[in-house]
Design a protein around this motif. Structure first.
Motif, mmCIF file in Angstrom:
data_model
loop_
_atom_site.group_PDB
_atom_site.id
_atom_site.type_symbol
_atom_site.label_atom_id
_atom_site.label_comp_id
_atom_site.label_asym_id
_atom_site.label_seq_id
_atom_site.Cartn_x
_atom_site.Cartn_y
_atom_site.Cartn_z
ATOM 1 N N ASP A 13 6.851 -67.752 -19.112
ATOM 2 C CA ASP A 13 7.327 -66.864 -19.461
ATOM 3 C C ASP A 13 8.242 -66.963 -20.938
ATOM 4 O O ASP A 13 8.253 -66.234 -21.740
ATOM 5 C CB ASP A 13 8.089 -65.822 -18.777
ATOM 6 C CG ASP A 13 6.860 -65.213 -17.937
ATOM 7 O OD1 ASP A 13 5.815 -64.981 -18.163
ATOM 8 O OD2 ASP A 13 7.552 -64.230 -17.391
ATOM 9 N N GLU A 14 9.689 -67.732 -21.296
ATOM 10 C CA GLU A 14 10.432 -67.824 -21.906
ATOM 11 C C GLU A 14 9.343 -68.818 -22.971
ATOM 12 O O GLU A 14 9.667 -68.571 -23.947
ATOM 13 C CB GLU A 14 11.574 -68.984 -21.548
ATOM 14 C CG GLU A 14 12.223 -68.299 -20.444
ATOM 15 C CD GLU A 14 12.798 -69.595 -19.606
ATOM 16 O OE1 GLU A 14 14.030 -68.653 -19.432
ATOM 17 O OE2 GLU A 14 13.176 -70.228 -19.314
ATOM 18 N N MET A 15 8.707 -69.815 -22.659
ATOM 19 C CA MET A 15 7.791 -70.454 -23.799
ATOM 20 C C MET A 15 6.781 -69.764 -24.964
ATOM 21 O O MET A 15 6.250 -69.743 -25.264
ATOM 22 C CB MET A 15 6.792 -71.755 -22.964
ATOM 23 C CG MET A 15 7.471 -73.013 -22.288
ATOM 24 S SD MET A 15 8.521 -73.443 -23.462
ATOM 25 C CE MET A 15 7.063 -74.634 -24.828
ATOM 26 N N ALA A 16 5.932 -68.476 -23.870
ATOM 27 C CA ALA A 16 5.601 -67.119 -23.945
ATOM 28 C C ALA A 16 6.505 -66.857 -25.234
ATOM 29 O O ALA A 16 5.474 -65.995 -26.304
ATOM 30 C CB ALA A 16 4.959 -66.754 -23.142
ATOM 31 N N SER A 17 7.713 -66.411 -24.875
ATOM 32 C CA SER A 17 8.554 -65.769 -26.159
ATOM 33 C C SER A 17 9.073 -67.036 -27.005
ATOM 34 O O SER A 17 8.924 -66.613 -28.201
ATOM 35 C CB SER A 17 9.595 -65.373 -25.878
ATOM 36 O OG SER A 17 9.324 -63.805 -24.994
ATOM 37 N N TRP A 18 9.168 -68.041 -26.778
ATOM 38 C CA TRP A 18 10.106 -68.545 -27.851
ATOM 39 C C TRP A 18 8.631 -69.488 -29.062
ATOM 40 O O TRP A 18 9.300 -69.254 -30.327
ATOM 41 C CB TRP A 18 10.337 -69.546 -26.991
ATOM 42 C CG TRP A 18 11.256 -71.146 -27.585
ATOM 43 C CD1 TRP A 18 11.129 -72.733 -27.803
ATOM 44 C CD2 TRP A 18 12.627 -70.964 -29.133
ATOM 45 N NE1 TRP A 18 11.349 -72.673 -28.324
ATOM 46 C CE2 TRP A 18 12.397 -72.226 -29.588
ATOM 47 C CE3 TRP A 18 12.461 -69.763 -29.171
ATOM 48 C CZ2 TRP A 18 13.752 -72.351 -29.934
ATOM 49 C CZ3 TRP A 18 13.870 -70.030 -30.115
ATOM 50 C CH2 TRP A 18 14.353 -71.422 -30.421
ATOM 51 N N LEU A 19 7.975 -70.284 -28.650
ATOM 52 C CA LEU A 19 6.918 -70.644 -29.161
ATOM 53 C C LEU A 19 6.085 -70.205 -30.247
ATOM 54 O O LEU A 19 6.361 -70.412 -31.860
ATOM 55 C CB LEU A 19 6.014 -71.439 -28.241
ATOM 56 C CG LEU A 19 6.070 -72.519 -27.423
ATOM 57 C CD1 LEU A 19 5.097 -72.845 -27.050
ATOM 58 C CD2 LEU A 19 6.640 -73.182 -28.616
#
Length: 156
Positions: A13-19
């Motif tokens: 979930d964090e990667m889905a926002s960060w990238l």
């Protein structure tokens, strides 16, 4: 789910926002630079300096204020102002109340440059960002950026 700052990996979930955020902050300045270079032979950081100096204010902004707005270190700002001065778009000044504090003022040629480049720049900002969002989404974006920027600005 809140994660510990010591975790070595971002969650999915964090990667889905960060990238996508990283992609945005990398690509948007490149797109803005390309158009500004085509329209006026200037990059986005230099344009931000000119626009900052074009604002009607009682006193010109300090070099520190200009650097913060343009996202430049004081050293890079100094080089940018030298380049803009060579083109006749700015003149360096000292602050009337504190001669140790420098600033810069926009020349008439600099104002002309801003007027020439502004329509394409504004149209691009609208096309790439603002028109893609509803009023509510722009309000949310403004709110989120207001939460994120202070921490980022204090880290630099």
């Amino acid at each position: 789910m809140t994660r510990s700052g010591t975790d070595r990996r971002l969650s999915d979930d964090e990667m889905a926002s960060w990238l996508p955020l990283i992609r945005l902050v990398q690509l948007l300045p490149q797109a803005l630079d390309r158009t500004l270079r085509e329209e006026g032979g200037i990059n986005h950081a230099h344009y931000a300096i000119l626009v900052t100096l074009a604002q009607d204010a009682e006193a010109p902004p300090t070099l520190g204020e200009i650097a913060r707005i343009a996202g430049l270190s004081r050293s890079r700002l100094s080089h940018a102002l030298d380049a803009l001065a060579r083109r006749g778009w700015v003149e360096r000044t000292s602050c009337s109340t504190d001669k140790r504090t420098g600033s810069a003022v926009l020349t008439e040629a600099g104002r002309d440059m801003v007027r020439r480049a502004a329509p394409a720049h504004v149209a691009q900002i609208r096309a790439l960002v603002l028109e893609r969002l509803s009023d509510d989404e722009r309000e949310t974006l403004t709110h989120l950026l207001g939460k994120l920027l202070p921490g980022i600005e204090s880290a630099v």
